[in-house]
Write a protein that holds these residues in place. Structure first.
Motif, PDB file in Angstrom:
ATOM      1  N   TYR A  20       0.847  -1.207   0.000  1.00  0.00           N
ATOM      2  CA  TYR A  20       0.000   0.000   0.000  1.00  0.00           C
ATOM      3  C   TYR A  20       0.882   1.257   0.000  1.00  0.00           C
ATOM      4  CZ  TYR A  20      -3.152   3.490   2.212  1.00  0.00           C
ATOM      5  OH  TYR A  20      -3.866   4.619   2.553  1.00  0.00           O
ATOM      6  N   PHE A  21       1.953   1.245   0.814  1.00  0.00           N
ATOM      7  CA  PHE A  21       2.905   2.374   0.781  1.00  0.00           C
ATOM      8  C   PHE A  21       3.491   2.494  -0.631  1.00  0.00           C
ATOM      9  CE2 PHE A  21       3.985   1.327   5.495  1.00  0.00           C
ATOM     10  CZ  PHE A  21       2.876   2.019   5.922  1.00  0.00           C
ATOM     11  N   GLY A  22       3.817   1.356  -1.208  1.00  0.00           N
ATOM     12  CA  GLY A  22       4.377   1.338  -2.568  1.00  0.00           C
ATOM     13  C   GLY A  22       3.398   1.941  -3.571  1.00  0.00           C
ATOM     14  N   HIS A  23       2.119   1.623  -3.401  1.00  0.00           N
ATOM     15  CA  HIS A  23       1.095   2.151  -4.304  1.00  0.00           C
ATOM     16  C   HIS A  23       1.014   3.681  -4.204  1.00  0.00           C
ATOM     17  CE1 HIS A  23      -2.326   2.312  -6.861  1.00  0.00           C
ATOM     18  NE2 HIS A  23      -3.204   2.577  -5.906  1.00  0.00           N
ATOM     19  N   TRP A  24       1.059   4.184  -2.981  1.00  0.00           N
ATOM     20  CA  TRP A  24       1.065   5.648  -2.789  1.00  0.00           C
ATOM     21  C   TRP A  24       2.263   6.276  -3.519  1.00  0.00           C
ATOM     22  CZ3 TRP A  24      -1.227   9.933  -0.425  1.00  0.00           C
ATOM     23  CH2 TRP A  24      -2.445   9.699   0.217  1.00  0.00           C
ATOM     24  N   LEU A  25       3.430   5.653  -3.377  1.00  0.00           N
ATOM     25  CA  LEU A  25       4.632   6.200  -4.028  1.00  0.00           C
ATOM     26  C   LEU A  25       4.471   6.189  -5.546  1.00  0.00           C
ATOM     27  CD1 LEU A  25       7.203   4.457  -1.659  1.00  0.00           C
ATOM     28  CD2 LEU A  25       6.870   6.949  -1.857  1.00  0.00           C
ATOM     29  N   GLU A  26       3.902   5.096  -6.067  1.00  0.00           N
ATOM     30  CA  GLU A  26       3.698   4.990  -7.516  1.00  0.00           C
ATOM     31  C   GLU A  26       2.710   6.039  -8.028  1.00  0.00           C
ATOM     32  OE1 GLU A  26       2.513   0.967  -8.482  1.00  0.00           O
ATOM     33  OE2 GLU A  26       4.438   0.260  -7.685  1.00  0.00           O
ATOM     34  N   MET A  27       1.656   6.267  -7.277  1.00  0.00           N
ATOM     35  CA  MET A  27       0.683   7.289  -7.698  1.00  0.00           C
ATOM     36  C   MET A  27       1.387   8.645  -7.830  1.00  0.00           C
ATOM     37  SD  MET A  27      -2.341   5.921  -8.236  1.00  0.00           S
ATOM     38  CE  MET A  27      -3.457   7.318  -8.252  1.00  0.00           C
ATOM     39  N   GLY A  28       2.288   8.937  -6.912  1.00  0.00           N
ATOM     40  CA  GLY A  28       3.037  10.192  -6.971  1.00  0.00           C
ATOM     41  C   GLY A  28       3.915  10.270  -8.200  1.00  0.00           C
ATOM     42  N   GLU A  29       4.504   9.125  -8.573  1.00  0.00           N
ATOM     43  CA  GLU A  29       5.384   9.110  -9.748  1.00  0.00           C
ATOM     44  C   GLU A  29       4.600   9.393 -11.031  1.00  0.00           C
ATOM     45  OE1 GLU A  29       7.374   5.340  -9.412  1.00  0.00           O
ATOM     46  OE2 GLU A  29       8.385   6.046  -7.579  1.00  0.00           O
ATOM     47  N   LYS A  30       3.292   9.094 -11.012  1.00  0.00           N
ATOM     48  CA  LYS A  30       2.472   9.307 -12.214  1.00  0.00           C
ATOM     49  C   LYS A  30       2.014  10.757 -12.379  1.00  0.00           C
ATOM     50  CE  LYS A  30       0.426   4.693 -12.117  1.00  0.00           C
ATOM     51  NZ  LYS A  30      -0.843   4.051 -11.786  1.00  0.00           N
ATOM     52  N   MET A  31       2.268  11.582 -11.352  1.00  0.00           N
ATOM     53  CA  MET A  31       1.817  12.988 -11.441  1.00  0.00           C
ATOM     54  C   MET A  31       3.035  13.919 -11.496  1.00  0.00           C
ATOM     55  SD  MET A  31      -1.385  13.163  -8.771  1.00  0.00           S
ATOM     56  CE  MET A  31      -0.700  12.063  -7.545  1.00  0.00           C
ATOM     57  N   ASP A  32       2.953  14.988 -12.315  1.00  0.00           N
ATOM     58  CA  ASP A  32       3.999  16.012 -12.280  1.00  0.00           C
ATOM     59  C   ASP A  32       3.958  16.685 -10.917  1.00  0.00           C
ATOM     60  OD1 ASP A  32       4.608  15.442 -14.869  1.00  0.00           O
ATOM     61  OD2 ASP A  32       3.362  17.061 -15.705  1.00  0.00           O
ATOM     62  N   ALA A  33       5.129  17.072 -10.419  1.00  0.00           N
ATOM     63  CA  ALA A  33       5.198  17.656  -9.069  1.00  0.00           C
ATOM     64  C   ALA A  33       4.314  18.888  -8.937  1.00  0.00           C
ATOM     65  CB  ALA A  33       6.639  17.991  -8.724  1.00  0.00           C
ATOM     66  N   ASP A  34       4.165  19.665 -10.025  1.00  0.00           N
ATOM     67  CA  ASP A  34       3.351  20.887  -9.908  1.00  0.00           C
ATOM     68  C   ASP A  34       1.856  20.597  -9.963  1.00  0.00           C
ATOM     69  OD1 ASP A  34       3.637  20.139 -12.574  1.00  0.00           O
ATOM     70  OD2 ASP A  34       3.200  22.179 -13.272  1.00  0.00           O
ATOM     71  N   LYS A  35       1.489  19.370 -10.352  1.00  0.00           N
ATOM     72  CA  LYS A  35       0.056  19.025 -10.418  1.00  0.00           C
ATOM     73  C   LYS A  35      -0.384  18.177  -9.230  1.00  0.00           C
ATOM     74  CE  LYS A  35      -0.677  19.590 -15.290  1.00  0.00           C
ATOM     75  NZ  LYS A  35      -0.554  18.937 -16.588  1.00  0.00           N
ATOM     76  N   ALA A  36       0.528  17.430  -8.649  1.00  0.00           N
ATOM     77  CA  ALA A  36       0.181  16.563  -7.516  1.00  0.00           C
ATOM     78  C   ALA A  36      -0.243  17.416  -6.331  1.00  0.00           C
ATOM     79  CB  ALA A  36       1.384  15.710  -7.139  1.00  0.00           C
ATOM     80  N   PRO A  37      -1.210  16.929  -5.537  1.00  0.00           N
ATOM     81  CA  PRO A  37      -1.576  17.673  -4.324  1.00  0.00           C
ATOM     82  C   PRO A  37      -0.361  17.829  -3.411  1.00  0.00           C
ATOM     83  CG  PRO A  37      -3.099  15.843  -4.714  1.00  0.00           C
ATOM     84  CD  PRO A  37      -1.984  15.690  -5.698  1.00  0.00           C
ATOM     85  N   LYS A  38      -0.295  18.943  -2.682  1.00  0.00           N
ATOM     86  CA  LYS A  38       0.725  19.114  -1.645  1.00  0.00           C
ATOM     87  C   LYS A  38       0.234  18.375  -0.404  1.00  0.00           C
ATOM     88  CE  LYS A  38       3.103  22.067  -4.177  1.00  0.00           C
ATOM     89  NZ  LYS A  38       2.643  21.423  -5.446  1.00  0.00           N
ATOM     90  N   ILE A  39       1.183  17.854   0.383  1.00  0.00           N
ATOM     91  CA  ILE A  39       0.791  17.014   1.523  1.00  0.00           C
ATOM     92  C   ILE A  39       1.150  17.687   2.854  1.00  0.00           C
ATOM     93  CG2 ILE A  39       1.066  14.744   2.608  1.00  0.00           C
ATOM     94  CD1 ILE A  39       1.515  13.553  -0.164  1.00  0.00           C
TER      95      ILE A  39
END
Ligand code: GTP
Ligand code: SPV
Ligand code: MN
Length: 587
Positions: free
Chosen positions: A458-477
């Motif tokens: 599940y942690f891995g899945h979260w990391l992968e979802m982040g890799e699929k988004m450009d840093a400027d488009k991904a939500p800030k955490i």
């Protein structure tokens, strides 16, 4: 109602096992639901409340041993134990099916089996998923009719065997034989010997989180224990925030918050999209979009008042089912601790005992008593609530109950650090699950009880979802803590509507406006960045709220290491790397 062979064959099999006297399909019509309400009242399963003061409202009380989710009786039955991981209870599917078969066999003799076709998410939305729940409880039918979209329209769009099979038998609520079981590979949920919400409204935690998290991992999306809110600024622009807090840690409250007066006057507003569960997908524009798969709120009653959560209270004024609260026998209305300072004299407490509420010493309502209210009742329900495409998320917020350690708010440096912040979440336990209350435990992303597969993956899945988004488009955490206490055990932060002040800093950060200072754990607000207009708080208190005690954090790091060790080689390297960074920063 359907000619779908997959549905009919499964139904025949379940019927043969449970042996109900009768099978009734729920078509979603008001006539049918009204007839069921009348039947439940006639058998005492539900009590009709004052129809002038609380039109369409009913009361239900559960067995005293059946008032919360039961995590030690909840199983993820994957072919191998590795797939379920070290956090979940596991049993081999064959063994579990055999055990359950014995419990279900003949369990509905003399009873009716209701067939509830339901959609999680707006019917036909690309985000949505369908389930069918079989149950012998009218209470479950009526709750599902509030919490999900039920009926013929759902049945009509089932594609082959693409639906989650859910079986619930109330049986005799024996806690020793209570099982809440998930077979992710079979898209199947089986629940027996309970009649409490989270254990039996199978669209909710069982499907929309445990099974859905598994499906999300396969299909590239996310199912999370998150509220979704829209924050409108004076210019009329709305930005959306999703926030994951553990059970009974403030999601419903934050989702419906009413801003402090000075912000209302400026024109700020909050819109509720969801209060408990979010399904998130990357949209065509590369941003993360969220829907609320539910249609109602199964909210914590105690603590809900006109002052703390006006919008939730308003939501419960009609067509609501109350479970395990207290009854005012003078006018057949409801009461719970925190509603006001005026407990009814002529009162029936949640167990059914008649007491004088004015002099009674215990709790009149169970601490996990709940209301089931239609989302459309909420005065601040978002115009985007039914949007099949969801809403774009600007910020993801993690949080928990921590008397010490976590500051009021801090920002993760980037997505990977944000995943680590979520993975290291910890919170004091609450009455939402059976067991001790107030004990700090690790609860990654508020999903400890709800991940339907190995938490390391599940942690891995979260990391992968982040890799699929450009840093400027991904939500800030971000991470928040409304529950920090002073030396005397008092909350340092006023909370509730005033949490808006923190949300504004968060959105300002997303837009690159507010300033932050580096700290070992992440980015903290500058002391004057949180607006304290009209707030009764000293600069010393604010400093304490924003302080990071390195010694306490070092102890937490030791606990994090122990926690992560149980995942062995499966733990993503990025998590280990982040843990080392945190330790070095603190040193
Ligand atoms: P689940 O439905 O169990 O997932 O819970 P939830 O996260 O929606 O929790 P909810 O908003 O119902 O809050 C649970 C309890 O926390 C209630 O008794 C609230 O009154 C209390 N609470 C919520 N927000 C705050 C806050 O900002 N400060 C304080 N001190 N208490 C809060
Ligand atoms: C929770 O416990 O997180 C809830 C209530 O939202 S239940 O549906 O019982 O899980
Ligand atoms: Mn919840």
């Amino acid at each position: 109602m359907t000619e779908n062979k997959f549905v009919l064959n499964w139904l025949e099999e379940m019927k043969a096992m449970c042996q109900p006297d009768e099978v009734v399909w729920i078509d979603g019509s008001e006539d049918q639901l009204e007839a069921l309400r009348a039947e439940a009242v006639s058998t005492g399963e539900m009590i009709k409340l004052n129809q002038e003061k609380l039109p369409g409202c009913y009361y239900h009380r559960t067995a005293e041993n059946d008032v919360a989710r039961v995590e030690d009786r909840t199983f993820i039955c994957t072919p191998t134990q590795e797939e379920a991981g070290p956090i979940n209870n596991w049993m081999a599917p064959d063994e579990m099916y055999a055990k359950l078969k014995a419990l279900y066999t003949g369990s509905m003799k003399g009873r009716t089996m209701y067939v509830i076709p339901y959609s999680m998410g707006p019917v036909g939305s690309p985000f949505s998923k369908i389930g069918i729940e079989l149950t012998d409880s009218i209470y479950v039918v009526l709750n599902m009719a509030i919490m999900t979209r039920v009926g013929q329209a759902v049945l009509d769009i089932i594609d082959g065997d693409d639906f989650t099979k859910c079986l619930h038998a109330k049986k005799d609520v024996d806690p020793e034989e209570r099982y809440i079981v998930h077979f992710p590979q079979d898209n199947t949920i089986m629940s027996v010997n309970s009649a409490y919400g989270g254990n039996v409204l199978l669209g909710k935690k069982c499907f929309a989180l445990r099974i859905a998290s598994y499906l999300g991992k396969q299909e590239g999306w996310m199912a999370e224990h998150m509220l979704i809110l829209g924050l409108e600024n004076p210019q009329g622009e709305v930005k959306y925030i999703a926030a994951a807090f553990p059970s009974a840690c403030g999601k419903t409250n934050l989702a419906m918050l009413i801003p402090p007066k000075y912000l209302q006057e400026k024109g700020y507003k909050v819109w509720t999209v969801g209060d408990d569960i979010a399904w998130l997908r990357i949209g065509p524009d590369g941003r993360l979009y969220a829907i609320n798969p539910e249609a109602g709120f199964f909210g914590v009653a105690p603590g809900t008042s006109e002052k703390t959560n006006f919008n939730a209270l308003e939501s419960t004024k009609k067509n609501t089912i109350f479970t395990n609260v207290a009854i005012n026998n003078d006018d057949m209305t409801v009461w719970w601790e925190g509603l006001d300072n005026n407990p009814p004299e002529n009162c029936t407490e949640w167990t059914g005992k008649k007491v004088n509420g004015k002099t009674y010493e215990g709790k009149l309502a169970h601490p996990n008593s709940r209301f089931t209210a239609p989302a459309i009742n909420c005065p601040c329900i978002s115009p985007e609530f039914e949007n099949p495409q969801g809403v774009p998320i600007s910020a993801i917020v993690f949080g928990g109950r921590r008397a010490k350690t976590a500051p009021l708010v801090y920002q993760a440096r980037d997505w990977e650090h944000g995943v680590f912040v979520g993975a290291t979440m910890a919170s004091e336990t609450t009455a939402a699950a059976a067991g001790a209350v107030g004990v700090v435990r690790r609860d990654p992303m508020a999903m400890k009880p709800f991940v339907g597969y190995n938490m390391a993956d599940y942690f891995g899945h979260w990391l992968e979802m982040g890799e699929k988004m450009d840093a400027d488009k991904a939500p800030k955490i971000f991470h928040v803590n409304w529950f920090r206490k002073d030396e005397d055990g008092n909350f340092l932060w006023p909370g509730f509507g005033d949490n808006m002040r923190v949300l504004l800093w968060i959105l300002d950060r997303c837009e690159g406006k507010a300033e932050a200072v580096e700290s070992p754990i992440g980015l903290l607000p500058k002391a004057d960045a949180i607006d304290t207009t009209d707030l009764d708080i000293t600069p010393e208190q604010l400093n304490e709220l924003l302080s990071v005690d390195k010694k306490v954090w070092m102890e937490d790091v030791e606990n994090q290491k122990e926690y992560f060790a149980q995942f062995g080689d499966r733990l993503p390297a990025a998590i280990t790397k982040q843990l080392e960074t945190l330790e070095n920063n603190l040193k």
